[in-house]
Each structure stands twice: as structure tokens, then as C-alpha cells.
Enzyme design. Sequence first.
Site: not given
Length: 105
Positions: A8-10, A13
Site C-alpha cells: 500500500n506504499c505509493d 506502487r
Amino acid sequence: MILYGLKNCDTCRKALKQLPDARLVDVRGEGVPTEVLTEALAQFGDKLVNTRSTTWRGLSEEERAGAPLNLLQQHPALMKRPLIQTVDGLFLGWDKATQAALLPV
């Protein structure tokens, strides 16, 4: 190519999107192998520990004073992300230098 990070880390991603052959290893669920962490600490030193993270701010002064290897094993989200392992070595973060080294021109 293995990308150690959080699903869930931008930043992770973004890196995964540009590195379609990379395999994400979620450090919260699977952790980082000790030998990889040891090599990363030798190469990046204190930069491997993200002192701007929410996890870091939640630690006591006593916990913060612990050995970086132990801290990262106990709190995997403390690691600066992503840590990318390739046949050529390790890369930390998703900055211009890392992108230049890993992305085709």
C-alpha cells in the site's frame, strides 16, 4: 528483480508500475531475509531506517537507540522503501538515480 516494500506504499506502487518484471515482497507479511538486510545496512547505513515514518515516531527513545538490524527485523515498516534487489546489487528508494540505473532508456 525483487522489490522489498509495502503493497500500500505509493512509492512502491510507482516503482512496480515501471518495473513490470519485479516481484513485490511485502515486508510486513514476509519480511526481508537477514542476509539482504545485513547487506543493505552495510551499503546504505543509517539511510536504510526511515526516521520520518509514523512507526519511528511511535518508538520510545530506548527503542530508537537499538541496533538498526534488530529495529528493522522487529518493525519492517521502518525500512526506507523500496529496497530493490537485482543481480547487479541493491538500490534504495525510487529517486532519479535508481530510475536511471534500472529503467531502459
